[in-house]
Structures are given as structure tokens and as C-alpha cells.
Motif scaffolding. Sequence first.
Motif, PDB file in Angstrom:
ATOM      1  N   ILE A   1     -15.188  91.324  51.968  1.00  0.00           N
ATOM      2  CA  ILE A   1     -14.022  90.471  52.197  1.00  0.00           C
ATOM      3  C   ILE A   1     -13.076  90.598  51.001  1.00  0.00           C
ATOM      4  CG2 ILE A   1     -13.230  88.087  52.538  1.00  0.00           C
ATOM      5  CD1 ILE A   1     -16.018  87.457  53.681  1.00  0.00           C
ATOM      6  N   ALA A   2     -11.800  90.727  51.275  1.00  0.00           N
ATOM      7  CA  ALA A   2     -10.833  90.803  50.173  1.00  0.00           C
ATOM      8  C   ALA A   2      -9.635  89.916  50.428  1.00  0.00           C
ATOM      9  CB  ALA A   2     -10.366  92.246  49.985  1.00  0.00           C
ATOM     10  N   VAL A   3      -9.152  89.310  49.363  1.00  0.00           N
ATOM     11  CA  VAL A   3      -7.885  88.580  49.398  1.00  0.00           C
ATOM     12  C   VAL A   3      -6.908  89.410  48.570  1.00  0.00           C
ATOM     13  CG1 VAL A   3      -6.686  86.458  48.754  1.00  0.00           C
ATOM     14  CG2 VAL A   3      -9.081  86.359  49.516  1.00  0.00           C
ATOM     15  N   LEU A   4      -5.836  89.851  49.197  1.00  0.00           N
ATOM     16  CA  LEU A   4      -4.895  90.733  48.504  1.00  0.00           C
ATOM     17  C   LEU A   4      -3.547  90.045  48.337  1.00  0.00           C
ATOM     18  CD1 LEU A   4      -5.663  94.072  50.424  1.00  0.00           C
ATOM     19  CD2 LEU A   4      -6.771  93.151  48.362  1.00  0.00           C
ATOM     20  N   TYR A   5      -3.000  90.153  47.133  1.00  0.00           N
ATOM     21  CA  TYR A   5      -1.726  89.500  46.848  1.00  0.00           C
ATOM     22  C   TYR A   5      -0.811  90.472  46.114  1.00  0.00           C
ATOM     23  CZ  TYR A   5      -5.109  88.710  43.155  1.00  0.00           C
ATOM     24  OH  TYR A   5      -6.119  88.891  42.254  1.00  0.00           O
ATOM     25  N   ARG A   6       0.456  90.053  46.008  1.00  0.00           N
ATOM     26  CA  ARG A   6       1.461  90.947  45.447  1.00  0.00           C
ATOM     27  C   ARG A   6       1.405  90.997  43.914  1.00  0.00           C
ATOM     28  NH1 ARG A   6       3.933  93.908  43.245  1.00  0.00           N
ATOM     29  NH2 ARG A   6       5.975  94.830  43.564  1.00  0.00           N
ATOM     30  N   VAL A   7       1.264  89.825  43.283  1.00  0.00           N
ATOM     31  CA  VAL A   7       1.237  89.806  41.806  1.00  0.00           C
ATOM     32  C   VAL A   7      -0.005  89.069  41.322  1.00  0.00           C
ATOM     33  CG1 VAL A   7       3.718  90.019  41.391  1.00  0.00           C
ATOM     34  CG2 VAL A   7       2.741  87.761  41.728  1.00  0.00           C
ATOM     35  N   ASN A   8      -0.533  89.515  40.200  1.00  0.00           N
ATOM     36  CA  ASN A   8      -1.806  88.979  39.723  1.00  0.00           C
ATOM     37  C   ASN A   8      -1.782  87.464  39.519  1.00  0.00           C
ATOM     38  OD1 ASN A   8      -3.390  91.319  39.724  1.00  0.00           O
ATOM     39  ND2 ASN A   8      -2.353  92.043  37.879  1.00  0.00           N
ATOM     40  N   ALA A   9      -0.588  86.929  39.200  1.00  0.00           N
ATOM     41  CA  ALA A   9      -0.505  85.489  38.961  1.00  0.00           C
ATOM     42  C   ALA A   9      -0.920  84.694  40.196  1.00  0.00           C
ATOM     43  CB  ALA A   9       0.914  85.108  38.563  1.00  0.00           C
ATOM     44  N   GLN A  10      -0.839  85.318  41.371  1.00  0.00           N
ATOM     45  CA  GLN A  10      -1.200  84.599  42.591  1.00  0.00           C
ATOM     46  C   GLN A  10      -2.694  84.339  42.695  1.00  0.00           C
ATOM     47  OE1 GLN A  10       1.356  87.537  44.925  1.00  0.00           O
ATOM     48  NE2 GLN A  10       1.166  85.866  46.391  1.00  0.00           N
TER      49      GLN A  10
ATOM     50  N   GLY B   1      -6.855  93.101  37.582  1.00  0.00           N
ATOM     51  CA  GLY B   1      -6.080  92.284  36.660  1.00  0.00           C
ATOM     52  C   GLY B   1      -6.664  92.445  35.279  1.00  0.00           C
ATOM     53  N   GLU B   2      -6.093  91.726  34.317  1.00  0.00           N
ATOM     54  CA  GLU B   2      -6.660  91.790  32.977  1.00  0.00           C
ATOM     55  C   GLU B   2      -7.807  90.809  32.889  1.00  0.00           C
ATOM     56  OE1 GLU B   2      -3.261  90.817  30.520  1.00  0.00           O
ATOM     57  OE2 GLU B   2      -2.099  91.784  32.089  1.00  0.00           O
ATOM     58  N   ARG B   3      -7.967  90.031  33.970  1.00  0.00           N
ATOM     59  CA  ARG B   3      -8.766  88.839  33.826  1.00  0.00           C
ATOM     60  C   ARG B   3     -10.224  89.065  33.464  1.00  0.00           C
ATOM     61  NH1 ARG B   3      -7.125  83.902  36.224  1.00  0.00           N
ATOM     62  NH2 ARG B   3      -4.901  83.817  35.903  1.00  0.00           N
ATOM     63  N   PHE B   4     -10.844  90.021  34.091  1.00  0.00           N
ATOM     64  CA  PHE B   4     -12.263  90.200  33.803  1.00  0.00           C
ATOM     65  C   PHE B   4     -12.471  90.393  32.305  1.00  0.00           C
ATOM     66  CE2 PHE B   4     -16.046  92.715  33.081  1.00  0.00           C
ATOM     67  CZ  PHE B   4     -17.001  92.016  33.807  1.00  0.00           C
ATOM     68  N   PHE B   5     -11.689  91.302  31.731  1.00  0.00           N
ATOM     69  CA  PHE B   5     -11.882  91.611  30.316  1.00  0.00           C
ATOM     70  C   PHE B   5     -11.276  90.551  29.406  1.00  0.00           C
ATOM     71  CE2 PHE B   5     -12.575  95.699  32.370  1.00  0.00           C
ATOM     72  CZ  PHE B   5     -13.782  96.037  31.792  1.00  0.00           C
ATOM     73  N   ALA B   6     -10.455  89.681  29.995  1.00  0.00           N
ATOM     74  CA  ALA B   6      -9.871  88.611  29.185  1.00  0.00           C
ATOM     75  C   ALA B   6     -10.796  87.395  29.148  1.00  0.00           C
ATOM     76  CB  ALA B   6      -8.503  88.221  29.754  1.00  0.00           C
TER      77      ALA B   6
END
Length: 695
Positions: free
Chosen positions: A363-372, A392-397
Motif C-alpha cells: 500500500i502506498a500513499v503518494l503526494y506531490r511534496v514531502n511536506a504533505q 524524503g530526508e526524514r528517515f535519515f533526519a
Amino acid sequence: MGSARQSKLRPSLLEGLDPEQRAVACAPRGPVCVLAGAGTGKTRTITHRIAYLVDSGHVAAGQVLAVTFTARAAGEMRARLRRLGVEGAQARTFHAAALRQLRYFWPRVVGDRQWDLLEGNKLRLVGQAANRLGMPTEIEVLRDLASEIEWAKASLVGPDDYPAVAGRLSRDIPEPAARLAELYRMYEKLKNDARLLDFDDLLLHTTAALEEHSAVAEEFRDRYRCFIVDEYQDVTPAQQRLLDAWLGGRDDLTVVGDANQTIYSFGGASPRPLLEFTRRFPDATVVRLERDYRSTPQVVSLANQVIGAARGRPAGSRLRLVGQQPDGPPPRFGEHDDEAAEAAAVAARIRELLDAGVPPSEIAVLYRVNAQSEAYEQALSEAGIPYLVRGGERFFARREIRQAMAALRTAAAAEPDGELVPRVRQVLAGAGLTESPPAGGAAKERWDALLALVELAEELAATTEGAGLARYVAELEHRAAAQHPPTVEGVTLASLHAAKGLEWDAVFLVGLAEGTVPIQRASGDGDAVEEERRLFYVGVTRARKHLSLTWALSRTPGGRPNRRRSRFLHGLMPEDHPAAKLARPQPKSSGPKARCRVCGGALTATMEVKLGRCATCPADLDEDLLARLREWRVERARQLKVPAYVVFTDATLVAIAEQRPTDDSALVSISGIGATKLERFGAEVLAVVRGADGP
Ligand code: ATP
Ligand code: MG
């Protein structure tokens, strides 16, 4: 290829391919080009081609270099090759391939001068350069400046040429071109002084090493003989030049791509090398694939509609996909009051799918910009659904990941080799990885993230013999720089860009409102809107079976409902869908209710009524037709001895050129054309639209 040779092949290898795919897999070495739509098996076909060439003894696995554009896609290709029993063929991103080659050849080309990858510090360096030049240093501006420098480097445009090129292409930039060129120069200087290389340098330096050092080129060309490029529609000039340096005049090159999935034009990519492949290699084997093996006919039909509305050059190469899968559920559309409500509804639907047995990783949720992603992270957490943010940068952040990486670095420095997986587990245990998962919530999420690091170690140990901690940490650093987090079992949250080439059973395309899809900055520019449309198409075609398309009318709960659903949804929804009717508040006027033919919203302004669309909705104006209509009008007005506008106003001509009516009823539905005009000019106008000569 004699039959004696073929008989040595595993019979299963070609069995899973249809006749066209098989033609690609079995084509002799030399130029091959596959132009095909989403889900038609391009990636599958090239992995089979590699296996076939290796099995039939045409090439050794170690001589094959396959490249693609995202680390995830390269990983997918490696996994598929492994399943086909091919050992030793390289499948990498352009950048990863270049990095490896540069590491290897660097001492011979440059000597022992060391260098490092710039990685996550790029914005800081651009900031330093901007600061020295007295330019703005707000983070948003720096991002724009950095991506413009990236564009220039990917496009092989140096600081000296930049102002002229940027002017010619009317680049939309936050600073005057001459200033940007100064910044570009300063950035390069600071970077060189610090002995750092950015991602683009990897390509440029590797190309230079091959172009300028014949010994290096010879060794390389002796080693690699067979090249394959997936997603070739997104090649940049810098990547193409590297590819040419790899080839060194040879033609053993297979490319596959879909011009209608070009989604990196803003970064300098162009489908041109794909579309002009046969011009460059007139002897190339060219194959087109139309059968879509990925998606249900319901998804395929929607995808065909989406790309059917595209304009411009890539659109000219599109093919109608023909679905091969059994019927599935119709795509779902959902309009919500605000973003939180949309995210909650998506989470609820995901819960239903999970309960029905769809695994979270499908299952995937796909969006236009990472902020979403934030709204979805929250909604999924609240619903107790595991998820993973990709691209996104999130995992490594994440804090626990940064801490874990610091610990791993220290451990690697102390003991670079040795058995990888137990060492990683040991270090991560110190960073908080318990044996069994904690119950739910943020703690479980942290645990999942740390576990993903272990799984990555397992993957590396399985694929790279003798890989130790040092090698593993290098892989992590590389992934952090490429924003390519490892896999965690959970629902995927990803940007549309990061989803390219991938597939899931269920795909949720969210935030489909004007200003987001297409993104605000693209709205004024026809080409940019077309790229956004292709991005939407990429999203739609990721779904095997369940496709959901949603949007919200306002950003925050209780906020003004000032958003409209994306123009790309026009015509996709069934007529009886409630959202199809409540696109916009009704105007108070009692006159005939005109509606925008793009978004379906009510039209009030006179000019909009005439055009038949909102001023803000995209025009798909046929310029050529408009010119022919104008010529026809001049001629007709002259004959009738009346001013041109008496024949038709400009607005009416524009409306005709946009709507391209093919019969009388389409013509009279255009504002400004009534029964009289239809009778006088109808046949002539339709002839002009058809491209026939006027009176
Ligand atoms: P994209 O343009 O999105 O990258 P693609 O053309 O590369 O798509 P693949 O990912 O190779 O498509 O294939 C899509 C799906 O269809 C995969 O699950 C693949 O295994 C399956 N598939 C491809 N060809 C066949 C075939 N001949 N028979 C059965 N399944 C197939
Ligand atoms: Mg593919």
C-alpha cells in the motif's frame, strides 16, 4: 543466435515474456530501444535481456552495466537479476556507478589528493557563497539557488555560459542570471578549496577521467561491454555524456523508457535522446510494448484518459495501454473538507484494506511534496498502522537514526571489517534496538526504523561478499545523501517523484487540489503543467488494483473552502459522483449556467464564459489552428466588407482553437456562436479545424 546456443538456455527465461518483450530480450548485441508505456514490462524485459545475453554466452555478467535513476529502482533491478540467477552484473544509479568508478580511477587521474562527498552540507555551502556575495540567505531562496546550480551542472552549463543560456531559456530564477553565475562560481571555488565533490561532480569528473585519460578509458572499456539504461526518458545531458564516455564509440546499448513519464525536466532531463535514438543509431532494434501487465483495466482506462489529455512533444509518442489483468474495483474519488479529514479517511480506508488481507508493504500513499507526509504520518500513527516515509530526508533526519549512524561510524573506525550483521545488531542494541518490538506508537516507529538498518546490513551481507562495517557505513552515507532510506515493513509514504518505476496493490493519490497538483509554480507555464500531468500519470500507473484519488477543499479544519480539485481530475469521475456536482458554490445569477470544461466549476466572468474555462485553468490552445482561423477570418471579413470581430471575436476564435469542435453541436456550444453564425460559417470553420482549406 543459433538454436544450438539457445538450447542451452533455461527454458523458463523467455517463457514469462510476450512476443514483443521476447524480441527485446533476444535481440543481438547492439543498439536496442524500447518505447513503451507504464507497466508494460520494460524493466522486466531488460532484466530478462541481461539474463538471456549472459546465459547464451553473448556477454559475461561482469561486463554488463545497467543504470537507472533512483537507488530504489536500482535495488529492484538487482533483486530481479538475482532471482533470474544472474550474478555479477552491475545495476546502479548513474551516480552510484560514477562514484564507484571515480573512487577506482581517482588515484591514477589526480594522484593522492583526497576528496569527500559534499552530501548533506550543500545548502550550507551555497549559503556561505551567497553570504560572501551579499546575496539573500533565506533557506527557501538558497534551495532555489542550489537547484538552479544543479540544473546548470546537469545541463553541462558552466558559470561563464550560464547567463546567456539562462536568458535564452527564460529560466525562472530568484536572482539576475549574472549574479547567479557569480554565486555558482563562488560555490564551486568553496567546494574545491574544501576538497569536496557534489553529486553532479561525480558524473562530470568520471566523464572527464574517461575522456582525457586513454589508459583509464581502455581499462574501463575492456571491463564493461554491454550497457542498459532504464527510465531513459529522464536522462540529463551530464548523464548522457557519461554514457557516451562509457560507450566510447561502441553501440552495445539498450535503452527503455516512456516519454510520457518524463518528470525531471526541471532538473535538466530530456526525453529527446530516447525519442531520437533511432536517428543516432539507424540500425537499432526498436520495439513498442502496449500490453499493461501491472494494472486492472479500470486503472488502465483511467491512466489512458489522463495521458490522453496531454499536449506537447512527449505526448506525440504515447501509446494506448491495453490492460491484461482481470477486472478490479473502480477507482475511488473523495472530496474532503480539510486535509486532516482527508488523511483520516485515507487511514480508515487503509485499515479496511489491511483487514481484507492486503499487506502494508503493498500500500502506498503518494503526494506531490514531502511536506504533505506529515498529515498522513499523524493519521496513520493514530490508526496504529505501520508506515515508512520514502524519498524524503526524514528517515535519515530521525533522531534515533542519526544517533545510530554516529555509533556505527565510531564502531566502523575501530573495526572496519568482520562479520557484518552481528556487529550491526550489537551497535544498534546500544542505540536502543530491543529484541522484540515495543507496543505501538512512537516507540514502535523508532524500533521499526532501527530494524530497517539491520535489514539493510543483511541485504548488504547477502549481496556483497566480505562487506564489513566500513563498507556498510559507506552505503548508509550514500543512501543518506541520495535520500534513499532502507525498507521497513509498512505502508509507504512517498512523493510522486520517488514512486517512479515502482508498483503497489493499492495506491492513494492524495492532495489532488489546484496549487498542489499541479504545483502552484507550474500553473502559468504550459510545459510545466504538462510535466505535472505526467507526474500525475506516473502516480496513477503505480496501482495494480486499488486506486484512490482524494483532495481537500480547505487546508485546515474550519478554514475557508478556497481550494478546488485538480484540473487533472476533469472528466475522470463518474457523472453521478457527488463531488462531480459540488465543484464550486453556484453563482447567484439566474442566467444560463456556464461551466468550465477543464475543472467543471461554474463560470461567471464574461471572458471566462466565452472561453468556456476558468482564466486560471489551463488552455490547451492549438496555436497553429488559431493562426489558420485568424487568416480565414481576415479573408471572410474582407469579402463581407465588415470588421473582423463581426465575423467572430478573438475570444470565440481562441475558444474554437482550444476546443477543436468536430461537429455542429460542438460548435454551437461555444459561446459567441449561435444559429445564425452556425449557418453562415459553421461548415467553413469546421473545415479549418479539420485542417482543410477555407473558402
Ligand atoms: P514503468 O514504466 O512503470 O517502469 P515497466 O514497463 O518497467 O513500468 P515492469 O515494472 O517491468 O513495467 O512490469 C510491470 C508489472 O508487470 C510487473 O509486476 C511485471 O512483473 C509484470 N509483467 C511484465 N511483463 C509481464 C508478462 N509478460 N507476463 C506477466 N507479467 C508481466
Ligand atoms: Mg520500469
